[in-house]
Design an enzyme around this catalytic site. Structure first.
Site, PDB file in Angstrom:
ATOM      1  N   GLN A   1     -15.619   3.221  -7.232  1.00  0.00           N
ATOM      2  CA  GLN A   1     -14.964   2.035  -6.682  1.00  0.00           C
ATOM      3  C   GLN A   1     -13.511   2.369  -6.342  1.00  0.00           C
ATOM      4  OE1 GLN A   1     -16.126  -1.734  -9.040  1.00  0.00           O
ATOM      5  NE2 GLN A   1     -16.461  -0.045 -10.468  1.00  0.00           N
TER       6      GLN A   1
ATOM      7  N   CYS B   1      -7.771   0.815  12.407  1.00  0.00           N
ATOM      8  CA  CYS B   1      -7.333  -0.355  13.179  1.00  0.00           C
ATOM      9  C   CYS B   1      -8.090  -1.595  12.714  1.00  0.00           C
ATOM     10  CB  CYS B   1      -7.612  -0.112  14.668  1.00  0.00           C
ATOM     11  SG  CYS B   1      -7.180  -1.544  15.679  1.00  0.00           S
TER      12      CYS B   1
ATOM     13  N   ASP C   1      -8.549   6.380  -4.592  1.00  0.00           N
ATOM     14  CA  ASP C   1      -7.504   7.407  -4.704  1.00  0.00           C
ATOM     15  C   ASP C   1      -7.953   8.796  -4.250  1.00  0.00           C
ATOM     16  OD1 ASP C   1      -7.938   7.106  -8.310  1.00  0.00           O
ATOM     17  OD2 ASP C   1      -9.069   8.376  -6.925  1.00  0.00           O
TER      18      ASP C   1
ATOM     19  N   CYS D   1      -5.607   0.467  20.905  1.00  0.00           N
ATOM     20  CA  CYS D   1      -5.462  -0.872  21.516  1.00  0.00           C
ATOM     21  C   CYS D   1      -3.997  -1.304  21.638  1.00  0.00           C
ATOM     22  CB  CYS D   1      -6.252  -1.906  20.710  1.00  0.00           C
ATOM     23  SG  CYS D   1      -5.607  -2.206  19.055  1.00  0.00           S
TER      24      CYS D   1
ATOM     25  N   CYS E   1      -1.642   0.445  16.733  1.00  0.00           N
ATOM     26  CA  CYS E   1      -2.863   1.261  16.925  1.00  0.00           C
ATOM     27  C   CYS E   1      -2.713   2.052  18.221  1.00  0.00           C
ATOM     28  CB  CYS E   1      -4.086   0.343  17.007  1.00  0.00           C
ATOM     29  SG  CYS E   1      -5.584   1.218  17.557  1.00  0.00           S
TER      30      CYS E   1
ATOM     31  N   HIS F   1     -15.204   1.748  -1.693  1.00  0.00           N
ATOM     32  CA  HIS F   1     -14.125   0.891  -1.209  1.00  0.00           C
ATOM     33  C   HIS F   1     -13.121   1.616  -0.332  1.00  0.00           C
ATOM     34  CE1 HIS F   1     -15.159  -1.780  -4.902  1.00  0.00           C
ATOM     35  NE2 HIS F   1     -15.927  -2.065  -3.863  1.00  0.00           N
TER      36      HIS F   1
ATOM     37  N   TYR G   1       0.832  -1.219   0.000  1.00  0.00           N
ATOM     38  CA  TYR G   1       0.000   0.000   0.000  1.00  0.00           C
ATOM     39  C   TYR G   1       0.859   1.259   0.000  1.00  0.00           C
ATOM     40  CZ  TYR G   1      -4.336  -2.466  -0.039  1.00  0.00           C
ATOM     41  OH  TYR G   1      -5.378  -3.237  -0.463  1.00  0.00           O
TER      42      TYR G   1
ATOM     43  N   GLY H   1     -15.128   3.484 -16.941  1.00  0.00           N
ATOM     44  CA  GLY H   1     -13.833   2.903 -16.602  1.00  0.00           C
ATOM     45  C   GLY H   1     -13.890   1.785 -15.593  1.00  0.00           C
ATOM     46  N   THR H   2     -14.890   0.891 -15.736  1.00  0.00           N
ATOM     47  CA  THR H   2     -14.928  -0.263 -14.846  1.00  0.00           C
ATOM     48  C   THR H   2     -15.171  -1.534 -15.644  1.00  0.00           C
ATOM     49  OG1 THR H   2     -15.985  -1.256 -12.906  1.00  0.00           O
ATOM     50  CG2 THR H   2     -17.398   0.071 -14.330  1.00  0.00           C
TER      51      THR H   2
HETATM   52  C1  BV8 Z   1     -17.982  -8.695  -0.432  1.00  0.00           C
HETATM   53  C2  BV8 Z   1     -10.122  -1.638  -2.407  1.00  0.00           C
HETATM   54  C3  BV8 Z   1     -19.356  -9.811   1.126  1.00  0.00           C
HETATM   55  C4  BV8 Z   1      -8.865  -2.388  -2.078  1.00  0.00           C
HETATM   56  C5  BV8 Z   1     -11.345  -3.144  -3.893  1.00  0.00           C
HETATM   57  C6  BV8 Z   1     -14.860 -15.193  -2.699  1.00  0.00           C
HETATM   58  C7  BV8 Z   1     -14.674 -14.800  -1.374  1.00  0.00           C
HETATM   59  C8  BV8 Z   1     -15.068 -13.557  -0.909  1.00  0.00           C
HETATM   60  C9  BV8 Z   1     -15.693 -12.680  -1.767  1.00  0.00           C
HETATM   61  C10 BV8 Z   1     -15.858 -13.068  -3.076  1.00  0.00           C
HETATM   62  C11 BV8 Z   1     -15.477 -14.306  -3.556  1.00  0.00           C
HETATM   63  N1  BV8 Z   1     -15.777 -14.351  -4.878  1.00  0.00           N
HETATM   64  C12 BV8 Z   1     -16.349 -13.193  -5.255  1.00  0.00           C
HETATM   65  C13 BV8 Z   1     -16.410 -12.421  -4.175  1.00  0.00           C
HETATM   66  C14 BV8 Z   1     -16.933 -11.126  -4.123  1.00  0.00           C
HETATM   67  C15 BV8 Z   1     -15.749 -10.178  -4.306  1.00  0.00           C
HETATM   68  C16 BV8 Z   1     -15.557  -9.972  -5.781  1.00  0.00           C
HETATM   69  O1  BV8 Z   1     -16.366  -9.323  -6.414  1.00  0.00           O
HETATM   70  N2  BV8 Z   1     -14.471 -10.563  -6.347  1.00  0.00           N
HETATM   71  C17 BV8 Z   1     -14.219 -10.429  -7.776  1.00  0.00           C
HETATM   72  C18 BV8 Z   1     -12.720 -10.355  -8.035  1.00  0.00           C
HETATM   73  C19 BV8 Z   1     -14.842 -11.624  -8.491  1.00  0.00           C
HETATM   74  N3  BV8 Z   1     -16.154  -8.955  -3.653  1.00  0.00           N
HETATM   75  C20 BV8 Z   1     -15.799  -8.725  -2.394  1.00  0.00           C
HETATM   76  O2  BV8 Z   1     -15.070  -9.437  -1.736  1.00  0.00           O
HETATM   77  C21 BV8 Z   1     -16.445  -7.476  -1.807  1.00  0.00           C
HETATM   78  N4  BV8 Z   1     -17.020  -7.796  -0.535  1.00  0.00           N
HETATM   79  O3  BV8 Z   1     -18.418  -9.359  -1.353  1.00  0.00           O
HETATM   80  O4  BV8 Z   1     -18.417  -8.806   0.880  1.00  0.00           O
HETATM   81  C22 BV8 Z   1     -18.569 -11.026   1.499  1.00  0.00           C
HETATM   82  C23 BV8 Z   1     -17.868 -10.993   2.675  1.00  0.00           C
HETATM   83  C24 BV8 Z   1     -17.174 -12.134   3.053  1.00  0.00           C
HETATM   84  C25 BV8 Z   1     -17.159 -13.289   2.247  1.00  0.00           C
HETATM   85  C26 BV8 Z   1     -17.863 -13.272   1.026  1.00  0.00           C
HETATM   86  C27 BV8 Z   1     -18.549 -12.140   0.650  1.00  0.00           C
HETATM   87  C28 BV8 Z   1     -15.396  -6.418  -1.593  1.00  0.00           C
HETATM   88  C29 BV8 Z   1     -14.857  -5.972  -2.941  1.00  0.00           C
HETATM   89  C30 BV8 Z   1     -13.966  -4.738  -2.738  1.00  0.00           C
HETATM   90  C31 BV8 Z   1     -12.517  -5.110  -3.004  1.00  0.00           C
HETATM   91  N5  BV8 Z   1     -11.690  -3.906  -2.890  1.00  0.00           N
HETATM   92  N6  BV8 Z   1     -10.612  -2.023  -3.723  1.00  0.00           N
HETATM   93  C32 BV8 Z   1      -7.685  -1.847  -2.855  1.00  0.00           C
HETATM   94  O5  BV8 Z   1      -7.864  -1.031  -3.768  1.00  0.00           O
HETATM   95  O6  BV8 Z   1      -6.554  -2.269  -2.532  1.00  0.00           O
HETATM   96  S1  BV8 Z   1     -11.872  -3.553  -5.435  1.00  0.00           S
HETATM   97  C33 BV8 Z   1     -10.722  -2.999  -6.532  1.00  0.00           C
HETATM   98  O7  BV8 Z   1     -10.848  -3.782  -7.676  1.00  0.00           O
HETATM   99  C34 BV8 Z   1     -10.999  -1.623  -6.999  1.00  0.00           C
HETATM  100  O8  BV8 Z   1     -11.396  -0.766  -5.978  1.00  0.00           O
HETATM  101  C35 BV8 Z   1     -12.042  -1.813  -8.043  1.00  0.00           C
HETATM  102  O9  BV8 Z   1     -13.300  -1.787  -7.477  1.00  0.00           O
HETATM  103  C36 BV8 Z   1     -11.778  -3.197  -8.504  1.00  0.00           C
HETATM  104  C37 BV8 Z   1     -11.218  -3.158  -9.902  1.00  0.00           C
HETATM  105  O10 BV8 Z   1     -12.300  -2.970 -10.714  1.00  0.00           O
HETATM  106  P1  BV8 Z   1     -12.333  -1.779 -11.771  1.00  0.00           P
HETATM  107  O11 BV8 Z   1     -12.419  -0.496 -11.069  1.00  0.00           O
HETATM  108  O12 BV8 Z   1     -13.386  -2.118 -12.719  1.00  0.00           O
HETATM  109  O13 BV8 Z   1     -10.910  -1.821 -12.447  1.00  0.00           O
HETATM  110  P2  BV8 Z   1     -10.383  -2.859 -13.505  1.00  0.00           P
HETATM  111  O14 BV8 Z   1      -8.909  -2.727 -13.522  1.00  0.00           O
HETATM  112  O15 BV8 Z   1     -11.028  -4.181 -13.262  1.00  0.00           O
HETATM  113  O16 BV8 Z   1     -10.981  -2.330 -14.889  1.00  0.00           O
HETATM  114  C38 BV8 Z   1     -10.572  -1.070 -15.382  1.00  0.00           C
HETATM  115  C39 BV8 Z   1     -11.471  -0.739 -16.540  1.00  0.00           C
HETATM  116  O17 BV8 Z   1     -11.102   0.549 -17.025  1.00  0.00           O
HETATM  117  C40 BV8 Z   1     -11.341  -1.696 -17.708  1.00  0.00           C
HETATM  118  O18 BV8 Z   1     -12.639  -2.036 -18.180  1.00  0.00           O
HETATM  119  C41 BV8 Z   1     -10.591  -0.896 -18.763  1.00  0.00           C
HETATM  120  O19 BV8 Z   1     -10.990  -1.242 -20.087  1.00  0.00           O
HETATM  121  C42 BV8 Z   1     -11.040   0.502 -18.435  1.00  0.00           C
HETATM  122  N7  BV8 Z   1     -10.125   1.564 -18.842  1.00  0.00           N
HETATM  123  C43 BV8 Z   1      -8.793   1.495 -19.029  1.00  0.00           C
HETATM  124  N8  BV8 Z   1      -8.326   2.723 -19.381  1.00  0.00           N
HETATM  125  C44 BV8 Z   1      -9.398   3.558 -19.401  1.00  0.00           C
HETATM  126  C45 BV8 Z   1     -10.541   2.836 -19.058  1.00  0.00           C
HETATM  127  N9  BV8 Z   1     -11.762   3.386 -18.983  1.00  0.00           N
HETATM  128  C46 BV8 Z   1     -11.865   4.706 -19.261  1.00  0.00           C
HETATM  129  N10 BV8 Z   1     -10.809   5.488 -19.599  1.00  0.00           N
HETATM  130  C47 BV8 Z   1      -9.573   4.938 -19.683  1.00  0.00           C
HETATM  131  N11 BV8 Z   1      -8.524   5.697 -20.045  1.00  0.00           N
END
Ligand code: BV8
Length: 239
Positions: free
Chosen positions: A101, A127, A104, A147, A144, A119, A67, A185-186
């Site tokens: 999402q 903590c 930054d 704690c 922390c 997010h 990070y 952009g997602t």
């Molecule tokens: C949850 C913060 C309930 C951290 C992020 C197994 C176990 C546990 C959970 C899961 C599981 N399987 C699935 C899940 C659910 C999981 C999930 O969705 N996984 C995915 C990978 C399948 N979700 C979770 O875990 C969420 N919580 O479900 O809680 C739960 C609780 C316990 C147990 C089960 C369930 C929490 C999800 C949040 C994760 N944290 N960020 C950090 O940043 O370090 S997510 C992180 O990835 C980002 O914040 C962002 O949200 C995500 C990436 O997605 P995008 O933003 O779409 O980015 P990406 O790179 O994918 O795409 C970029 C796009 O931009 C592309 O389309 C590209 O073409 C386009 N692009 C490129 N250039 C440009 C452009 N567009 C415009 N202009 C440009 N120039």
């Protein structure tokens, strides 16, 4: 009429646009997306593998270093023309909401005042034991102040962690009650965030997508603009 002229006409008729943004929104600021391969020091790591409670439990120092690496990248970058265009639209009188999402903080830095950061914020620490407050981690200490445990971690939602219920509810209300939605952009792969965009598709208001590549949303939206956020948004939101 060009697609941009169509979008401008739809926007002009709206009062409460919502911008649902992902990592592509910050690409032109110089921040790699999650789908981009990480270069350099962390090239053999995937964010999904490090942005998890188990990774932090296994090796807190490695996750903290990851990070710090991302924070350093963000400190060297700034909001781009896309972020600024959304903020300018709000300043011109539209009731703009941003559901992002991204972690930054660039929408807020650009001047958007109603931002739902689903997010969290990578520049803050909290903590892991749930102690109240937001704390700044020392360069080499994760203790922390409440704690006294080695438990400070970035104030973001990791994979496998739940999103804040109230924030998710307010974001859902914003998207369900808007009169035009921009999906920008997602890749639409991460839930429950991506589910908010899915919800919007059935509401009947115009949905516009901006992305250089097609996504799971592309076939469902009203207008797909293939290209960069920083290129299209100033043309769409400009006076
Ligand atoms: C949850 C913060 C309930 C951290 C992020 C197994 C176990 C546990 C959970 C899961 C599981 N399987 C699935 C899940 C659910 C999981 C999930 O969705 N996984 C995915 C990978 C399948 N979700 C979770 O875990 C969420 N919580 O479900 O809680 C739960 C609780 C316990 C147990 C089960 C369930 C929490 C999800 C949040 C994760 N944290 N960020 C950090 O940043 O370090 S997510 C992180 O990835 C980002 O914040 C962002 O949200 C995500 C990436 O997605 P995008 O933003 O779409 O980015 P990406 O790179 O994918 O795409 C970029 C796009 O931009 C592309 O389309 C590209 O073409 C386009 N692009 C490129 N250039 C440009 C452009 N567009 C415009 N202009 C440009 N120039």
């Amino acid at each position: 009429m060009t697609k941009i002229e169509q979008v401008r006409r739809l926007l002009k008729k709206s009062q409460s646009p919502v911008f649902f943004t992902g990592a592509g929104m910050s690409k032109e600021s110089g921040i790699p997306t999650f789908r981009d391969a990480i270069d350099g020091l962390w090239s053999d790591n995937r964010p999904e593998d490090l942005a998890t409670p188990s990774a932090f439990h296994a090796d807190p120092a490695k996750v903290r270093a990851f990070y710090e690496y991302r924070r350093a990248t963000i400190r060297d970058c700034e909001p781009n023309a896309g972020h600024l265009a959304i903020a300018a639209l709000e300043n011109s009188g539209f009731h703009v909401s941003v559901v992002t999402q991204n972690v930054d903080g660039f929408h807020e830095a650009a001047g958007s005042s109603k931002v739902f950061a689903l997010h969290g914020n990578i520049m803050e620490d909290r903590c892991n034991e749930g102690c109240p407050g937001s704390h700044a981690m020392g360069r080499h200490s994760g203790i922390c102040p409440v704690c006294k445990k080695d438990a400070l971690r970035p104030n973001v939602v990791w994979f496998g962690e739940s999103l804040d219920d109230d924030l998710l509810l307010r974001s859902t209300v914003a998207i369900m009650t808007c009169d035009i939605l921009f999906i920008i952009g997602t890749s639409g792969l991460v839930y429950p965030a991506a589910g908010l965009a899915d919800l919007a598709m059935q509401r009947g208001f115009p949905v516009i997508e901006i992305n250089p590549e097609a996504t799971p949303f592309t076939e469902q939206v009203d207008i797909f603009l293939p290209g960069a956020a920083a290129k299209f948004l100033p043309k769409i939101c400009g006076a």
